[in-house]
Design a protein around this motif. Structure first.
Motif, PDB file in Angstrom:
ATOM      1  N   ASP A  64      56.046 -34.960   9.231  1.00 25.15           N
ATOM      2  CA  ASP A  64      57.212 -35.254   8.383  1.00 25.15           C
ATOM      3  C   ASP A  64      58.478 -34.591   8.912  1.00 25.15           C
ATOM      4  O   ASP A  64      59.544 -35.209   8.958  1.00 25.15           O
ATOM      5  CB  ASP A  64      56.952 -34.821   6.938  1.00 25.15           C
ATOM      6  N   ARG A  65      58.369 -33.324   9.339  1.00 25.01           N
ATOM      7  CA  ARG A  65      59.546 -32.621   9.885  1.00 25.01           C
ATOM      8  C   ARG A  65      60.045 -33.279  11.164  1.00 25.01           C
ATOM      9  O   ARG A  65      61.243 -33.443  11.364  1.00 25.01           O
ATOM     10  CB  ARG A  65      59.213 -31.157  10.167  1.00 25.01           C
ATOM     11  N   LEU A  66      59.117 -33.651  12.033  1.00 21.80           N
ATOM     12  CA  LEU A  66      59.474 -34.259  13.314  1.00 21.80           C
ATOM     13  C   LEU A  66      60.308 -35.518  13.124  1.00 21.80           C
ATOM     14  O   LEU A  66      61.310 -35.720  13.801  1.00 21.80           O
ATOM     15  CB  LEU A  66      58.212 -34.589  14.113  1.00 21.80           C
ATOM     16  N   PHE A  67      59.913 -36.353  12.175  1.00 19.53           N
ATOM     17  CA  PHE A  67      60.611 -37.625  12.014  1.00 19.53           C
ATOM     18  C   PHE A  67      61.714 -37.586  10.974  1.00 19.53           C
ATOM     19  O   PHE A  67      62.455 -38.546  10.820  1.00 19.53           O
ATOM     20  CB  PHE A  67      59.599 -38.746  11.766  1.00 19.53           C
ATOM     21  N   ARG A  68      61.873 -36.484  10.297  1.00 17.40           N
ATOM     22  CA  ARG A  68      63.042 -36.289   9.438  1.00 17.40           C
ATOM     23  C   ARG A  68      64.225 -35.888  10.307  1.00 17.40           C
ATOM     24  O   ARG A  68      65.356 -36.264  10.067  1.00 17.40           O
ATOM     25  CB  ARG A  68      62.768 -35.190   8.418  1.00 17.40           C
ATOM     26  N   ALA A  69      63.946 -35.113  11.346  1.00 14.66           N
ATOM     27  CA  ALA A  69      64.978 -34.631  12.259  1.00 14.66           C
ATOM     28  C   ALA A  69      64.895 -35.415  13.561  1.00 14.66           C
ATOM     29  O   ALA A  69      64.918 -34.856  14.639  1.00 14.66           O
ATOM     30  CB  ALA A  69      64.775 -33.146  12.520  1.00 14.66           C
ATOM     31  N   SER A  70      64.792 -36.699  13.442  1.00 19.42           N
ATOM     32  CA  SER A  70      64.602 -37.619  14.565  1.00 19.42           C
ATOM     33  C   SER A  70      65.371 -37.204  15.809  1.00 19.42           C
ATOM     34  O   SER A  70      66.577 -37.227  15.845  1.00 19.42           O
ATOM     35  CB  SER A  70      65.045 -39.012  14.117  1.00 19.42           C
ATOM     36  N   GLY A  71      64.629 -36.772  16.794  1.00 15.18           N
ATOM     37  CA  GLY A  71      65.258 -36.332  18.025  1.00 15.18           C
ATOM     38  C   GLY A  71      64.829 -37.145  19.225  1.00 15.18           C
ATOM     39  O   GLY A  71      65.116 -36.793  20.354  1.00 15.18           O
ATOM     40  N   GLY A  72      64.137 -38.202  18.998  1.00 15.26           N
ATOM     41  CA  GLY A  72      63.682 -39.030  20.104  1.00 15.26           C
ATOM     42  C   GLY A  72      62.211 -38.821  20.365  1.00 15.26           C
ATOM     43  O   GLY A  72      61.689 -37.726  20.240  1.00 15.26           O
ATOM     44  N   GLY A  73      61.550 -39.873  20.670  1.00 16.92           N
ATOM     45  CA  GLY A  73      60.148 -39.772  21.020  1.00 16.92           C
ATOM     46  C   GLY A  73      59.226 -40.438  20.039  1.00 16.92           C
ATOM     47  O   GLY A  73      59.629 -41.254  19.218  1.00 16.92           O
ATOM     48  N   SER A  74      57.969 -40.043  20.141  1.00 17.35           N
ATOM     49  CA  SER A  74      56.942 -40.616  19.295  1.00 17.35           C
ATOM     50  C   SER A  74      55.811 -39.604  19.135  1.00 17.35           C
ATOM     51  O   SER A  74      55.754 -38.603  19.847  1.00 17.35           O
ATOM     52  CB  SER A  74      56.404 -41.913  19.908  1.00 17.35           C
ATOM     53  N   ALA A  75      54.941 -39.883  18.195  1.00 17.61           N
ATOM     54  CA  ALA A  75      53.742 -39.067  18.004  1.00 17.61           C
ATOM     55  C   ALA A  75      52.573 -40.012  17.796  1.00 17.61           C
ATOM     56  O   ALA A  75      52.687 -40.995  17.068  1.00 17.61           O
ATOM     57  CB  ALA A  75      53.907 -38.156  16.788  1.00 17.61           C
ATOM     58  N   SER A  76      51.482 -39.714  18.469  1.00 16.41           N
ATOM     59  CA  SER A  76      50.272 -40.541  18.346  1.00 16.41           C
ATOM     60  C   SER A  76      49.103 -39.653  17.954  1.00 16.41           C
ATOM     61  O   SER A  76      49.011 -38.500  18.379  1.00 16.41           O
ATOM     62  CB  SER A  76      49.959 -41.237  19.669  1.00 16.41           C
ATOM     63  N   PHE A  77      48.212 -40.210  17.152  1.00 14.25           N
ATOM     64  CA  PHE A  77      47.013 -39.490  16.753  1.00 14.25           C
ATOM     65  C   PHE A  77      45.960 -40.493  16.284  1.00 14.25           C
ATOM     66  O   PHE A  77      46.266 -41.656  16.010  1.00 14.25           O
ATOM     67  CB  PHE A  77      47.311 -38.450  15.661  1.00 14.25           C
ATOM     68  N   HIS A  78      44.737 -40.023  16.217  1.00  9.56           N
ATOM     69  CA  HIS A  78      43.634 -40.845  15.744  1.00  9.56           C
ATOM     70  C   HIS A  78      43.360 -40.475  14.293  1.00  9.56           C
ATOM     71  O   HIS A  78      43.283 -39.294  13.949  1.00  9.56           O
ATOM     72  CB  HIS A  78      42.380 -40.606  16.597  1.00  9.56           C
ATOM     73  N   TYR A  79      43.236 -41.477  13.445  1.00  8.52           N
ATOM     74  CA  TYR A  79      42.965 -41.257  12.024  1.00  8.52           C
ATOM     75  C   TYR A  79      41.901 -42.233  11.564  1.00  8.52           C
ATOM     76  O   TYR A  79      42.092 -43.454  11.679  1.00  8.52           O
ATOM     77  CB  TYR A  79      44.247 -41.439  11.215  1.00  8.52           C
ATOM     78  N   ASP A  80      40.795 -41.721  11.080  1.00  7.25           N
ATOM     79  CA  ASP A  80      39.699 -42.532  10.596  1.00  7.25           C
ATOM     80  C   ASP A  80      39.275 -43.503  11.701  1.00  7.25           C
ATOM     81  O   ASP A  80      38.806 -43.062  12.730  1.00  7.25           O
ATOM     82  CB  ASP A  80      40.097 -43.231   9.295  1.00  7.25           C
ATOM     83  N   GLU A  81      39.471 -44.781  11.527  1.00  5.51           N
ATOM     84  CA  GLU A  81      39.095 -45.774  12.546  1.00  5.51           C
ATOM     85  C   GLU A  81      40.310 -46.333  13.283  1.00  5.51           C
ATOM     86  O   GLU A  81      40.232 -47.400  13.888  1.00  5.51           O
ATOM     87  CB  GLU A  81      38.346 -46.932  11.887  1.00  5.51           C
ATOM     88  N   PHE A  82      41.437 -45.624  13.241  1.00 11.08           N
ATOM     89  CA  PHE A  82      42.681 -46.170  13.762  1.00 11.08           C
ATOM     90  C   PHE A  82      43.367 -45.233  14.756  1.00 11.08           C
ATOM     91  O   PHE A  82      43.299 -44.015  14.628  1.00 11.08           O
ATOM     92  CB  PHE A  82      43.654 -46.440  12.610  1.00 11.08           C
ATOM     93  N   ASP A  83      44.050 -45.843  15.702  1.00  8.69           N
ATOM     94  CA  ASP A  83      44.997 -45.137  16.557  1.00  8.69           C
ATOM     95  C   ASP A  83      46.373 -45.400  15.960  1.00  8.69           C
ATOM     96  O   ASP A  83      46.748 -46.561  15.737  1.00  8.69           O
ATOM     97  CB  ASP A  83      44.921 -45.642  17.999  1.00  8.69           C
ATOM     98  N   VAL A  84      47.109 -44.340  15.695  1.00 10.04           N
ATOM     99  CA  VAL A  84      48.396 -44.423  15.004  1.00 10.04           C
ATOM    100  C   VAL A  84      49.485 -43.903  15.919  1.00 10.04           C
ATOM    101  O   VAL A  84      49.324 -42.854  16.545  1.00 10.04           O
ATOM    102  CB  VAL A  84      48.368 -43.563  13.713  1.00 10.04           C
TER     103      VAL A  84
END
Length: 99
Positions: A64-84
């Motif tokens: 939440d902090r990372l994308f509230r202070a949008s500084g460029g980029g992305s974040a990826s992670f695995h959740y349950d049966e999904f790649d997000v």
């Protein structure tokens, strides 16, 4: 279903060619973590409350902090049966992991 969690998501689309659920949200209005849950709930066709806790897959506060202070980029992670993947422009992509 899940889109009602996040007022700034207008629609959650499925791109059949890519096998990806995609939505955009407004990070100044809504939390990234809630937007991720909304997209996954739509992909699963379930109530977001039926999903496993998101904190089991990622640091929700940091996301939440990372994308509230949008500084460029992305974040990826695995959740349950999904790649997000969450992008700094507010786009979220969710792909089912069939492995």
């Amino acid at each position: 279903m899940g889109a009602s969690l996040v007022g700034s998501i207008e629609s959650i689309e499925f791109c059949n060619d890519e096998g990806v659920f995609r939505a955009s949200y407004d990070g100044s209005r809504d939390r990234a973590s809630m937007a991720v849950l909304a997209v996954i709930a739509a992909a699963e066709r379930c109530d977001p409350l039926d999903l496993p806790p998101l904190y089991s897959a990622t640091d929700v506060d940091a996301l939440d902090r990372l994308f509230r202070a949008s500084g460029g980029g992305s974040a990826s992670f695995h959740y349950d049966e999904f790649d997000v993947t969450v992008f700094d422009d507010g786009t979220i992509e969710v792909e089912r992991d069939y492995s």
